[in-house]
Design an enzyme around this catalytic site. Structure first.
Site, PDB file in Angstrom:
ATOM      1  N   LYS A  15      -8.483 -13.608  -1.742  1.00 22.87           N
ATOM      2  CA  LYS A  15      -9.423 -14.344  -1.864  1.00 22.87           C
ATOM      3  C   LYS A  15     -10.801 -13.360  -1.580  1.00 22.87           C
ATOM      4  O   LYS A  15     -11.905 -13.969  -1.563  1.00 22.87           O
ATOM      5  CB  LYS A  15      -8.598 -15.143  -0.618  1.00 22.87           C
ATOM      6  CG  LYS A  15      -7.479 -15.489  -1.450  1.00 22.87           C
ATOM      7  CD  LYS A  15      -7.276 -16.878  -0.664  1.00 22.87           C
ATOM      8  CE  LYS A  15      -6.902 -16.144   0.924  1.00 22.87           C
ATOM      9  NZ  LYS A  15      -5.520 -15.455   0.535  1.00 22.87           N
ATOM     10  N   HIS A  40      -8.712 -10.276   5.079  1.00 20.81           N
ATOM     11  CA  HIS A  40      -9.231 -10.364   3.793  1.00 20.81           C
ATOM     12  C   HIS A  40      -9.999  -9.131   3.519  1.00 20.81           C
ATOM     13  O   HIS A  40     -11.087  -8.609   4.598  1.00 20.81           O
ATOM     14  CB  HIS A  40     -10.378 -11.690   4.103  1.00 20.81           C
ATOM     15  CG  HIS A  40      -9.765 -13.115   3.727  1.00 20.81           C
ATOM     16  ND1 HIS A  40      -9.948 -13.468   4.354  1.00 20.81           N
ATOM     17  CD2 HIS A  40      -8.220 -13.231   3.950  1.00 20.81           C
ATOM     18  CE1 HIS A  40      -9.450 -14.917   4.165  1.00 20.81           C
ATOM     19  NE2 HIS A  40      -8.108 -14.243   3.644  1.00 20.81           N
ATOM     20  N   THR A 128       3.018 -12.798  11.192  1.00 22.15           N
ATOM     21  CA  THR A 128       2.408 -11.308  11.831  1.00 22.15           C
ATOM     22  C   THR A 128       2.832 -11.066  13.061  1.00 22.15           C
ATOM     23  O   THR A 128       1.663 -10.106  13.727  1.00 22.15           O
ATOM     24  CB  THR A 128       0.708 -12.244  11.082  1.00 22.15           C
ATOM     25  OG1 THR A 128       0.047 -12.816  11.650  1.00 22.15           O
ATOM     26  CG2 THR A 128       0.593 -11.995   9.414  1.00 22.15           C
ATOM     27  N   GLN A 223      -4.476 -17.368   3.653  1.00 20.53           N
ATOM     28  CA  GLN A 223      -2.890 -17.706   3.239  1.00 20.53           C
ATOM     29  C   GLN A 223      -3.284 -18.111   1.873  1.00 20.53           C
ATOM     30  O   GLN A 223      -3.636 -18.345   1.194  1.00 20.53           O
ATOM     31  CB  GLN A 223      -2.261 -18.398   3.992  1.00 20.53           C
ATOM     32  CG  GLN A 223      -1.985 -17.859   5.509  1.00 20.53           C
ATOM     33  CD  GLN A 223      -2.841 -17.925   6.898  1.00 20.53           C
ATOM     34  OE1 GLN A 223      -3.531 -18.392   6.651  1.00 20.53           O
ATOM     35  NE2 GLN A 223      -3.436 -16.865   7.191  1.00 20.53           N
ATOM     36  N   GLY A 301       0.154  -4.021   7.598  1.00 22.63           N
ATOM     37  CA  GLY A 301       0.204  -2.647   7.155  1.00 22.63           C
ATOM     38  C   GLY A 301       2.165  -2.564   6.205  1.00 22.63           C
ATOM     39  O   GLY A 301       2.283  -1.953   5.935  1.00 22.63           O
TER      40      GLY A 301
HETATM   41  P1  IMO Z   1      -4.317 -13.997   3.951  1.00 23.05           P
HETATM   42  O1  IMO Z   1      -4.912 -14.390   3.995  1.00 23.05           O
HETATM   43  C1  IMO Z   1       0.073 -12.904   3.180  1.00 23.05           C
HETATM   44  C2  IMO Z   1       2.950 -14.967   5.766  1.00 23.05           C
HETATM   45  C3  IMO Z   1       3.381 -14.015   6.890  1.00 23.05           C
HETATM   46  C4  IMO Z   1       5.196 -14.369   7.573  1.00 23.05           C
HETATM   47  C5  IMO Z   1       4.361 -16.268   7.247  1.00 23.05           C
HETATM   48  C6  IMO Z   1       4.665 -16.629   8.838  1.00 23.05           C
HETATM   49  O2  IMO Z   1      -4.744 -12.261   3.839  1.00 23.05           O
HETATM   50  O3  IMO Z   1      -4.087 -14.032   2.311  1.00 23.05           O
HETATM   51  P2  IMO Z   1       2.534 -16.401  10.054  1.00 23.05           P
HETATM   52  O4  IMO Z   1       1.521 -15.261  11.735  1.00 23.05           O
HETATM   53  O5  IMO Z   1       1.250 -16.646   9.713  1.00 23.05           O
HETATM   54  O6  IMO Z   1       2.879 -17.761  11.133  1.00 23.05           O
HETATM   55  O7  IMO Z   1       3.219 -15.721   9.461  1.00 23.05           O
HETATM   56  O8  IMO Z   1       3.267 -16.220   7.349  1.00 23.05           O
HETATM   57  N1  IMO Z   1       1.032 -14.757   6.125  1.00 23.05           N
HETATM   58  C7  IMO Z   1       0.840 -14.055   5.051  1.00 23.05           C
HETATM   59  N2  IMO Z   1       1.155 -13.477   3.930  1.00 23.05           N
HETATM   60  N3  IMO Z   1      -0.892 -12.971   3.151  1.00 23.05           N
HETATM   61  C8  IMO Z   1      -1.676 -13.432   4.719  1.00 23.05           C
HETATM   62  O9  IMO Z   1      -2.486 -13.496   4.776  1.00 23.05           O
HETATM   63  C9  IMO Z   1      -0.706 -13.978   5.732  1.00 23.05           C
HETATM   64  N4  IMO Z   1      -1.152 -14.615   6.392  1.00 23.05           N
HETATM   65  C10 IMO Z   1       0.746 -14.995   7.742  1.00 23.05           C
HETATM   66  O10 IMO Z   1       3.558 -12.716   6.915  1.00 23.05           O
HETATM   67  O11 IMO Z   1       5.682 -14.548   6.357  1.00 23.05           O
HETATM   68 MG    MG Z   2      -4.376 -10.366   2.899  1.00 23.63          MG
END
Ligand code: IMO
Ligand code: MG
Length: 429
Positions: A15, A40, A128, A223, A301
């Site tokens: 994204k 991002h 996270t 997400q 990571g």
């Molecule tokens: P972007 O915006 C991928 C996943 C976490 C976990 C679940 C809940 O980069 O796409 P949280 O900390 O949000 O309560 O974790 O969501 N998760 C993501 N996975 N990309 C992300 O963001 C994520 N943000 C949270 O790994 O499974």
């Molecule tokens: Mg990401």
């Protein structure tokens, strides 16, 4: 023209790159949900910048960025990100606006996030660890502290005191941790309040006035739809509405003001954290995808789980967001794989499902029904014209579009801003 950009899978679809590219055509880029759990990654020339909380559009000169009411803000992380950008010669002063009604991630939220994961054992979500879930839980329980509360010192103190009364019972009794100090948190947050003050305002007013004035807005989802608390693989989700619906509630812009929804889709699938993943590959192809695609979390990571493209998953996303187009990313990662597969059904209990089930048990048991496609030897890295793609790559791309029922507007063939096949830009150019 107002566009919502969302992730169609489990996040990390690319994204950042697509939003950065489209920001050129937008006046405002708006985050509407999530927090600094997002990661991002944007590559500009030789520089790689990872943003967590600040809208990606701010990397383009003169663009304005908004952190909407639906985002949960850790002010310390926000100020650090502002500092990092300053260090790179990018100033957000006068261009970044933060909603006064956004909720704050407090120090106890992160503690509870980390500790409650430990008690879940095998059923842990793999969050996270940023305190996202507990912050949204407080918002829904009506005990959350909002940005505007920081500017009413008596109210802030009273809310914090009430919350700590409960938290300081839980921390020692349930998690064996020391209680938190009211005065310390109070002073720390008053310090943040002072520093973020220039950015804080009624962003719903700002955005609606901007639309009235004919400005173009880009709403940047964090997400992916399958991490959406309502539409994702619950409970293995994040705690906000990462789908397009969240763009309205998370900003105060009414649903009739959005024109298009662009879904960013990776040419295969990845997932970080726990939860069902029917097309996951635990063999050497999965290892190849992780290596080729550099599939390691931008926030934590962690190595990402990798698998084939799941047409049931993305079709569900197309439907519930009423997506108008797809941006397909990381096609070049598939270069050199002799046979590529797409999941077109799930086998569960001897039956073949052609739509994604809601039941966690069914998703965990689902065996993918795969349709196979011949791969391509040639490199697609950096290709910017559709005609130049190998025949088999075109077949694969067209199959995705057909199976999920959505037009493809863009195909990204590298992490660089310019290296994208662009069929159409939603914004008038
Ligand atoms: P972007 O915006 C991928 C996943 C976490 C976990 C679940 C809940 O980069 O796409 P949280 O900390 O949000 O309560 O974790 O969501 N998760 C993501 N996975 N990309 C992300 O963001 C994520 N943000 C949270 O790994 O499974
Ligand atoms: Mg990401």
């Amino acid at each position: 023209m107002n566009l919502v950009v969302i992730g169609t899978q489990w996040g990390d679809e690319g994204k950042g790159k697509i939003v950065d590219l489209l920001s050129e055509y937008a006046d405002y880029v708006v985050r509407y949900q999530g927090g600094h759990n997002a990661g991002h990654t944007i590559v500009i020339g030789e520089k790689t910048i990872v943003l967590h909380l600040i809208p990606t559009g701010l990397l383009q000169k003169g663009k304005k960025g908004v952190i909407g009411n639906g985002v949960v803000i850790n002010p310390k992380a926000l100020l650090e990100e502002i500092d990092t950008l300053n260090g790179q010669g990018i100033s957000v002063e006068g261009r970044l606006f933060i909603s006064a009604s956004a909720h704050l991630i407090m120090p106890y939220h992160q503690k509870i996030d980390l500790e409650s994961e430990k008690t879940k054992g095998l059923r842990k979500i793999g969050t996270t660890g940023r305190g996202i879930g507990p912050a949204y839980a407080d918002k829904m329980s009506r005990t959350g502290i909002r940005v505007c509360d920081l500017y009413d010192q008596d109210l802030f103190r009273e809310k914090l005191e009430t919350n700590l009364c409960e938290i300081n019972t839980i921390l020692p009794k349930i998690y064996n941790l020391a209680p938190l100090d009211l005065e310390e948190i109070y002073q720390e947050f008053l310090g943040y309040a002072e520093k973020i003050k220039p950015y804080v305002l009624d962003t719903a007013l700002l955005l609606n006035q901007a639309i009235d004035a004919g400005k173009q807005l880009l709403f940047e989802g964090a997400q992916g739809t399958h991490l959406d608390v309502d539409h994702g693989t619950y409970p293995y989700v994040t705690s906000s509405n990462s789908g397009a619906g969240g763009a309205s509630t998370g900003t105060g812009v009414g649903p009739t003001r959005f024109d298009e929804v662009l879904g960013v889709t990776k040419a295969y699938t990845t997932r970080v954290g726990s939860g069902p993943f029917p097309t996951e590959l635990t063999d050497e192809v999965g290892v190849f995808l992780r290596k080729q695609g550099n599939e390691f979390g931008a926030t934590t990571g962690r190595p990402r789980r990798c698998g084939w493209f799941d047409a049931l998953q993305v079709r569900h996303t197309v439907r519930i967001n009423h997506m108008t187009a797809l941006a397909l990313t990381k096609l070049d990662v598939l270069d050199g794989i002799p046979q590529i597969s797409i999941c077109v059904g799930y086998e569960v209990d001897g039956k073949t499902l052609t739509e994604m089930p809601c039941s966690l048990r069914s998703l965990e048991q689902a065996k993918p029904v795969l349709k196979h496609f011949a791969g391509w030897e040639e490199s697609t890295n950096g290709i910017t014209s559709y005609d130049k793609l190998p025949q088999n790559a075109k077949r694969y791309v067209e199959a995705i579009s057909e199976l999920v029922g959505c037009r493809i507007d863009m195909i990204s063939t590298s992490s660089k801003r310019g290296e994208t096949i662009v069929n159409r830009i939603a914004f008038p150019t």
